[in-house]
Enzyme design. Structure first.
Site, PDB file in Angstrom:
ATOM      1  CG  ASP A 208       2.670  -5.257   4.644  1.00 41.39           C
ATOM      2  OD1 ASP A 208       3.726  -5.875   4.465  1.00 41.39           O
ATOM      3  OD2 ASP A 208       1.546  -5.818   4.593  1.00 41.39           O
ATOM      4  CG  ASP A 210       7.599  -8.845   4.372  1.00 45.43           C
ATOM      5  OD1 ASP A 210       6.756  -9.166   5.234  1.00 45.43           O
ATOM      6  OD2 ASP A 210       8.578  -9.551   4.094  1.00 45.43           O
TER       7      ASP A 210
HETATM    8  N1  ADE Z   1       4.029  -8.729   4.827  1.00 42.58           N
HETATM    9  C1  ADE Z   1       3.152  -9.720   4.788  1.00 42.58           C
HETATM   10  N2  ADE Z   1       3.587 -11.006   4.881  1.00 42.58           N
HETATM   11  C2  ADE Z   1       2.689 -12.014   4.837  1.00 42.58           C
HETATM   12  N3  ADE Z   1       1.361 -11.850   4.730  1.00 42.58           N
HETATM   13  C3  ADE Z   1       0.913 -10.596   4.655  1.00 42.58           C
HETATM   14  N4  ADE Z   1      -0.334 -10.118   4.522  1.00 42.58           N
HETATM   15  C4  ADE Z   1      -0.264  -8.786   4.480  1.00 42.58           C
HETATM   16  N5  ADE Z   1       1.023  -8.367   4.579  1.00 42.58           N
HETATM   17  C5  ADE Z   1       1.768  -9.483   4.680  1.00 42.58           C
END
Ligand code: ADE
Ligand SMILES: CSC[C@H]1O[C@H](OP(=O)(O)O)[C@H](O)[C@@H]1O
Length: 294
Positions: A208, A210
């Site tokens: 992703d 974030d």
């Molecule tokens: N955006 C994110 N922040 C923290 N841990 C994660 N693991 C997968 N995506 C994450």
């Protein structure tokens, strides 16, 4: 020396296929129970140990992962090299969901976890300027490329405490610090692996953006799982490519990971705590010798 590969599976990676003679075994450690039993077997003639970081069924939250027990267990079983697989958020445009990132630096923002095997009664300070093993990291990157995945080599992982994801202000701050990916488990795992004199590499799978990216929704678990599910085959292919690249026989680590404790111990031998020394039997047995065996 014979190679033995440890693999720590992150979110969405709770087992690996294709190990010959595979069986789940319980490992007792002086640091408590590992996250789960360890799957032991051989891949292309090279012994392998697989441990799901959160346990099968994802039962351990990031702050509750028994990191010391996990690293001790892999060391105790004879692992020489540990490959950590993790799901991460991307903090930069060009690291896209589905890409693999071979991490080589960390910013540790975790605060609620034991971070060392050492302490009162046996103080040690290992070098950590270069927290991952370049030899093992190169093998991981090559194996990922061999699996047809887009790989980025060299990146900074910011480890947050969690379990909540970041605020927008935090995500922007971490980007301004130069962090490339974010996760909740890279620390203290990498620190403990260094203390245990293991070669350690971190393969982060981007799931992703974030919450900083104006063109993408803020991360949620559904998005992480969807990307991980689509990527599970690539993670398996990467692991399958490791034995051929590392080989069954292993020369000493050219970067000194397997000798990290040579210059690290500070406490005078006559001031060392026998109980702690006994708990260090696997992790520091090479330098403590008989004293650690109790
Ligand atoms: N955006 C994110 N922040 C923290 N841990 C994660 N693991 C997968 N995506 C994450
Ligand atoms: C399921 S999203 C958050 C969760 O995923 C990552 O786990 P891991 O590093 O073990 O793959 C992240 O660090 C969080 O623990």
């Amino acid at each position: 020396m014979k190679t033995m590969i440890g693999v720590i599976g992150g979110s969405g990676v709770y087992q690996i296929d294709g190990l010959e003679g595979a069986s789940w075994v319980k490992v007792k450690t002086p640091w408590g129970k590992p996250s789960d039993e360890v799957l032991l077997g051989r891949l292309d003639g090279v012994p392998m140990a697989f441990l799901p970081r959160h346990g099968r069924g994802h039962v351990h939250a990031p702050s509750d992962v028994p990191f010391r027990a996990n690293i001790d267990a892999l060391k105790r079983l004879g692992c020489t090299d540990v490959v950590a697989v993790s799901a991460v958020g991307s903090l930069r445009e060009d690291f896209r969901p589905g890409d693999f990132v071979v991490v080589d630096q960390y910013i540790d923002r975790t605060f609620a976890r034991p971070k060392s095997f050492f302490g009162a009664g046996c103080v040690a300070h290992v070098g950590f300027a270069h927290p991952t093993c370049p030899r093992l990291s190169a093998a991981c990157a090559d194996a990922a490329r061999g699996a047809g995945v887009t790989v980025h080599e060299g990146a900074t992982y910011i480890a947050m405490e969690g379990p909540q994801f970041s605020t927008l202000a935090e995500s922007r701050l971490y980007r301004s610090w130069g962090a490339d990916v974010i996760g909740m488990t890279g620390m203290p795992e990498a620190k403990l692996a260094r203390e245990a004199e293991l070669c350690y590499a971190s393969v982060a799978m981007v799931t992703d953006y974030d919450c900083w990216h104006p063109g993408h929704d803020a991360v949620d678990v559904a998005a992480v799982i969807a990307t991980l599910t689509a990527n599970a085959g690539n993670a398996r292919a990467l692991v399958a490519g490791l034995p051929a690249r590392l080989g069954a026989d292993r020369a000493p680590c050219p970067h000194g990971c397997d000798r990290a404790l040579d210059m690290a111990l500070m406490t005078a031998p006559d001031k060392r705590d026998p109980d702690l020394l006994a708990r260090l039997d696997a992790v520091a047995g090479r330098v403590l010798g008989g004293a650690a065996a109790g």
